[in-house]
Scaffold this motif. Structure first.
Motif, PDB file in Angstrom:
ATOM      1  N   ALA A 159      93.976   9.104  67.528  1.00 14.55           N
ATOM      2  CA  ALA A 159      93.702  10.329  66.648  1.00 14.55           C
ATOM      3  C   ALA A 159      92.511  10.156  65.975  1.00 14.55           C
ATOM      4  N   VAL A 160      91.877  11.458  65.728  1.00 10.24           N
ATOM      5  CA  VAL A 160      90.537  11.214  64.863  1.00 10.24           C
ATOM      6  C   VAL A 160      90.848  11.063  63.519  1.00 10.24           C
ATOM      7  N   ASP A 161      90.470  10.134  63.089  1.00  6.06           N
ATOM      8  CA  ASP A 161      90.505   9.729  61.407  1.00  6.06           C
ATOM      9  C   ASP A 161      89.057  10.115  60.772  1.00  6.06           C
ATOM     10  N   ARG A 162      89.071  11.290  60.433  1.00  2.00           N
ATOM     11  CA  ARG A 162      87.885  12.018  59.440  1.00  2.00           C
ATOM     12  C   ARG A 162      87.592  11.296  58.076  1.00  2.00           C
ATOM     13  N   ARG A 163      88.321  10.515  58.018  1.00  2.13           N
ATOM     14  CA  ARG A 163      88.183   9.669  56.372  1.00  2.13           C
ATOM     15  C   ARG A 163      87.207   8.465  57.004  1.00  2.13           C
ATOM     16  N   ALA A 164      87.220   7.957  58.051  1.00  2.00           N
ATOM     17  CA  ALA A 164      86.467   6.613  58.190  1.00  2.00           C
ATOM     18  C   ALA A 164      85.124   7.064  58.405  1.00  2.00           C
ATOM     19  N   ASN A 165      84.236   5.887  58.547  1.00  2.70           N
ATOM     20  CA  ASN A 165      82.832   6.099  58.804  1.00  2.70           C
ATOM     21  C   ASN A 165      82.528   6.512  60.314  1.00  2.70           C
ATOM     22  N   ASP A 166      83.399   6.091  61.241  1.00  2.00           N
ATOM     23  CA  ASP A 166      83.438   6.350  62.548  1.00  2.00           C
ATOM     24  C   ASP A 166      84.861   6.936  62.951  1.00  2.00           C
ATOM     25  N   PRO A 167      84.852   8.088  62.866  1.00  2.00           N
ATOM     26  CA  PRO A 167      86.248   9.011  62.935  1.00  2.00           C
ATOM     27  C   PRO A 167      86.864   8.814  64.435  1.00  2.00           C
ATOM     28  N   LEU A 168      85.855   8.250  65.403  1.00  2.00           N
ATOM     29  CA  LEU A 168      86.406   8.100  66.940  1.00  2.00           C
ATOM     30  C   LEU A 168      86.542   6.804  67.359  1.00  2.00           C
ATOM     31  N   ALA A 169      86.347   5.963  66.080  1.00  2.00           N
ATOM     32  CA  ALA A 169      86.501   4.351  66.443  1.00  2.00           C
ATOM     33  C   ALA A 169      87.717   3.868  67.544  1.00  2.00           C
ATOM     34  N   ALA A 170      89.083   4.444  67.266  1.00  2.00           N
ATOM     35  CA  ALA A 170      89.904   4.410  68.242  1.00  2.00           C
ATOM     36  C   ALA A 170      89.885   4.620  69.503  1.00  2.00           C
ATOM     37  N   LEU A 171      89.396   5.786  69.982  1.00  3.27           N
ATOM     38  CA  LEU A 171      88.881   6.331  71.115  1.00  3.27           C
ATOM     39  C   LEU A 171      87.761   5.264  71.741  1.00  3.27           C
ATOM     40  N   ARG A 172      86.787   5.071  70.959  1.00  2.91           N
ATOM     41  CA  ARG A 172      85.564   4.153  71.384  1.00  2.91           C
ATOM     42  C   ARG A 172      86.243   2.785  71.857  1.00  2.91           C
ATOM     43  N   ALA A 173      87.139   2.284  71.053  1.00  2.00           N
ATOM     44  CA  ALA A 173      87.827   1.009  71.648  1.00  2.00           C
ATOM     45  C   ALA A 173      88.358   1.070  72.700  1.00  2.00           C
ATOM     46  N   PHE A 174      89.144   2.230  72.950  1.00  3.40           N
ATOM     47  CA  PHE A 174      90.067   2.359  74.014  1.00  3.40           C
ATOM     48  C   PHE A 174      89.064   2.254  75.312  1.00  3.40           C
ATOM     49  N   LEU A 175      88.087   3.142  75.133  1.00  4.72           N
ATOM     50  CA  LEU A 175      87.184   3.348  76.284  1.00  4.72           C
ATOM     51  C   LEU A 175      86.568   2.026  76.847  1.00  4.72           C
ATOM     52  N   ALA A 176      86.200   1.119  75.526  1.00  5.72           N
ATOM     53  CA  ALA A 176      85.511  -0.097  75.884  1.00  5.72           C
ATOM     54  C   ALA A 176      86.476  -1.263  76.474  1.00  5.72           C
ATOM     55  N   ASN A 177      87.954  -1.195  76.208  1.00  7.41           N
ATOM     56  CA  ASN A 177      88.767  -2.261  76.447  1.00  7.41           C
ATOM     57  C   ASN A 177      89.886  -1.811  77.601  1.00  7.41           C
ATOM     58  N   ALA A 178      89.981  -0.445  77.841  1.00  2.00           N
ATOM     59  CA  ALA A 178      91.123  -0.310  78.761  1.00  2.00           C
ATOM     60  C   ALA A 178      90.620  -0.437  80.080  1.00  2.00           C
ATOM     61  N   ASN A 179      89.401  -0.463  80.613  1.00  2.00           N
ATOM     62  CA  ASN A 179      88.979  -0.607  81.854  1.00  2.00           C
ATOM     63  C   ASN A 179      89.494   0.432  82.736  1.00  2.00           C
ATOM     64  N   LEU A 180      89.510   1.572  82.459  1.00  2.93           N
ATOM     65  CA  LEU A 180      90.022   2.921  83.078  1.00  2.93           C
ATOM     66  C   LEU A 180      88.947   3.964  82.858  1.00  2.93           C
ATOM     67  N   ARG A 181      89.080   4.664  83.961  1.00  3.97           N
ATOM     68  CA  ARG A 181      88.559   5.877  83.867  1.00  3.97           C
ATOM     69  C   ARG A 181      89.212   6.897  83.103  1.00  3.97           C
ATOM     70  N   VAL A 182      88.605   7.753  82.151  1.00  7.72           N
ATOM     71  CA  VAL A 182      89.266   8.433  80.975  1.00  7.72           C
ATOM     72  C   VAL A 182      88.805  10.042  81.264  1.00  7.72           C
ATOM     73  N   LEU A 183      89.802  10.701  81.281  1.00  6.16           N
ATOM     74  CA  LEU A 183      89.472  12.299  81.371  1.00  6.16           C
ATOM     75  C   LEU A 183      90.264  12.921  79.966  1.00  6.16           C
ATOM     76  N   VAL A 184      89.393  13.653  79.004  1.00 10.65           N
ATOM     77  CA  VAL A 184      89.829  14.362  77.868  1.00 10.65           C
ATOM     78  C   VAL A 184      90.077  15.893  78.532  1.00 10.65           C
ATOM     79  N   ALA A 185      91.074  16.140  78.106  1.00 11.66           N
ATOM     80  CA  ALA A 185      91.399  17.817  78.406  1.00 11.66           C
ATOM     81  C   ALA A 185      91.509  18.539  76.989  1.00 11.66           C
ATOM     82  N   ALA A 186      90.647  19.739  76.959  1.00 16.37           N
ATOM     83  CA  ALA A 186      90.715  20.615  75.898  1.00 16.37           C
ATOM     84  C   ALA A 186      91.527  21.906  76.367  1.00 16.37           C
ATOM     85  N   GLU A 187      91.908  22.565  75.296  1.00 14.95           N
ATOM     86  CA  GLU A 187      92.914  23.691  75.754  1.00 14.95           C
ATOM     87  C   GLU A 187      92.048  24.909  75.913  1.00 14.95           C
TER      88      GLU A 187
END
Length: 419
Positions: A352-380
């Motif tokens: 989830a986006v953490d809007r109070r953090a300096n980098d709200p997308l830190a969790a997603l950024r770490a996942f992209l870097a470490n998961a070694n997977l291709r990722v598709l994000v789906a918007a509604e």
């Protein structure tokens, strides 16, 4: 003679929407019938499977959306959708059929009823108007002054308005003498024609017949089954007059020599998939039906048929599944039964986006870097996709636009964004 044992498999370890993806990939030539524990799951799977595999012909058999033994009838639109789906099953016009467990418990009209009361009108063909009126009456259609709902028709000189069951729109047929000159859809509110079609399919208006022969059969069986003077029952009098009273659907067996189940409609070969806790859903429904039967059966005006005549029992249901190859699909393995195969799927970590953090997308950024997977994000929606794309760019993430799930599979880009 020993019964042939058809294959049975159990798949577990399904997280999120991976059950829909697994089902889409299990469709390999034969028809797949998925019985889900809830109606919500059936509709969710229909939407998600269509996204994962848009080439699949997917249909859902909707529920009546009434409680057992209710004294009012399902909405005409639901009846229309049900008849259209049963016709598709009978015509083998599907790859995946989704049925909530509660819906699968209801006994159905035999396939012969739908086949006998389905007919077609084609542009350029001759039309015998009196014969067509007789067919419509036999199929249960109502003659009205203005067509507004499925199961209605109106004749005005050389114009015939029809709203077939299972159709999204009504049709206006224009005759040239006794030849069908044009067939066009029209809007109910404005009465303006929309676009031309070449033919119209007319399904029966109800899941039971209401012609003279059916009414005679109904009255005879009513007298055999229920004690007392039948003429004192408003429901009996309505049927005798050719009127379909509210709640008549729960007297379906009185119209036919024998009724059917969803299993009688399925083709061979077919595979039946039980999605999540179907056994628990069936037991809960049977308890509710039995409880309502005991509560309501004392009304002399509406005597009730026992649950076993209207619904399948749990034992009958699982006995019928033995006629088909079977797959059990569950989120996690049960304690007493091992899975045949563990599908490689697991829940996502918190992203989830953490809007109070300096980098709200830190969790997603770490996942992209470490998961070694291709990722598709789906918007509604497309608008939401643009908002997300701009937000990602603000924090130095640049997903590649993607048109569909199939396009994602065929691409080599590691991070993509789709609707």
């Amino acid at each position: 003679m020993q019964r042939e044992m058809l294959p049975r498999k159990r798949y577990t370890g399904l997280a999120g929407s991976s059950d829909a993806l697994a089902l889409a990939r299990l469709v390999t030539g034969g028809a797949l019938t998925v019985v889900s524990a809830s109606a919500q799951d059936a509709h969710r799977l229909a939407e998600e499977m269509a996204w994962f595999a848009p080439q699949l012909r997917i249909c859902v058999l909707p529920d009546w959306e009434t409680l057992p033994y209710d004294n009012f009838s399902p909405h005409p639109d639901l009846v229309s959708d049900r008849l259209a789906t049963l016709y598709r099953i009978q015509s083998r016009d599907f790859d995946v059929l989704l049925v909530p467990a509660q819906t699968a418990m209801y006994r159905l009209c035999p396939g012969a009823h739908i086949a006998a009361h389905t007919f077609f009108l084609e542009r350029g063909k001759r039309l015998d108007e009196p014969a067509m009126r007789s067919q419509l009456v036999l199929a249960g259609y109502n003659h009205v002054t203005q067509v507004v709902a499925p199961g209605e028709y109106c004749v005005r000189g050389g114009l015939i308005d029809l709203y077939p069951m299972g159709s999204a729109l009504p049709y206006r047929i224009e005759l040239d003498d006794d030849v069908i000159d044009t067939i066009r859809t029209f809007d109910i509110d404005s009465q303006r024609t929309l676009y031309a079609v070449s033919d119209v399919r007319l399904l029966p208006a109800r899941e039971f017949p209401l012609d003279e022969a059916a009414r005679v059969k109904f009255r005879s069986r009513w007298r055999e089954r229920f004690e007392g003077d039948p003429s004192k029952s408003a429901l009996y009098r309505d049927i005798s007059s050719g009127v379909a009273p509210s709640g008549i659907e729960y007297y379906l067996p009185l119209f036919f020599d024998s009724v059917a189940t969803i299993f009688d409609y399925l083709p061979q070969p077919a595979t039946v998939v039980l999605h999540q806790d179907v056994a628990g859903a069936i037991d809960a429904f049977w308890r509710e039906a039995s409880s309502r039967y005991r509560l309501l059966r004392g009304d002399p005006d509406r005597p009730l048929l026992p649950p076993a005549e209207i619904f399948l029992s749990a034992e009958d249901f699982f006995v019928r599944t033995r006629d088909f190859a079977r797959i059990d699909l569950a989120t996690r393995p049960s304690a007493d039964e091992a899975a045949d195969e563990f599908l490689a799927s697991e829940p996502l970590p918190p992203l989830a986006v953490d809007r109070r953090a300096n980098d709200p997308l830190a969790a997603l950024r770490a996942f992209l870097a470490n998961a070694n997977l291709r990722v598709l994000v789906a918007a509604e929606s497309p608008g939401r996709r643009e908002t997300m794309s701009n937000y990602f760019a603000e924090y130095r993430l640049h997903p590649v636009p993607c048109a569909s799930f199939e396009a994602f599979l065929q691409s080599s880009e590691r991070f993509q964004l789709a609707v």
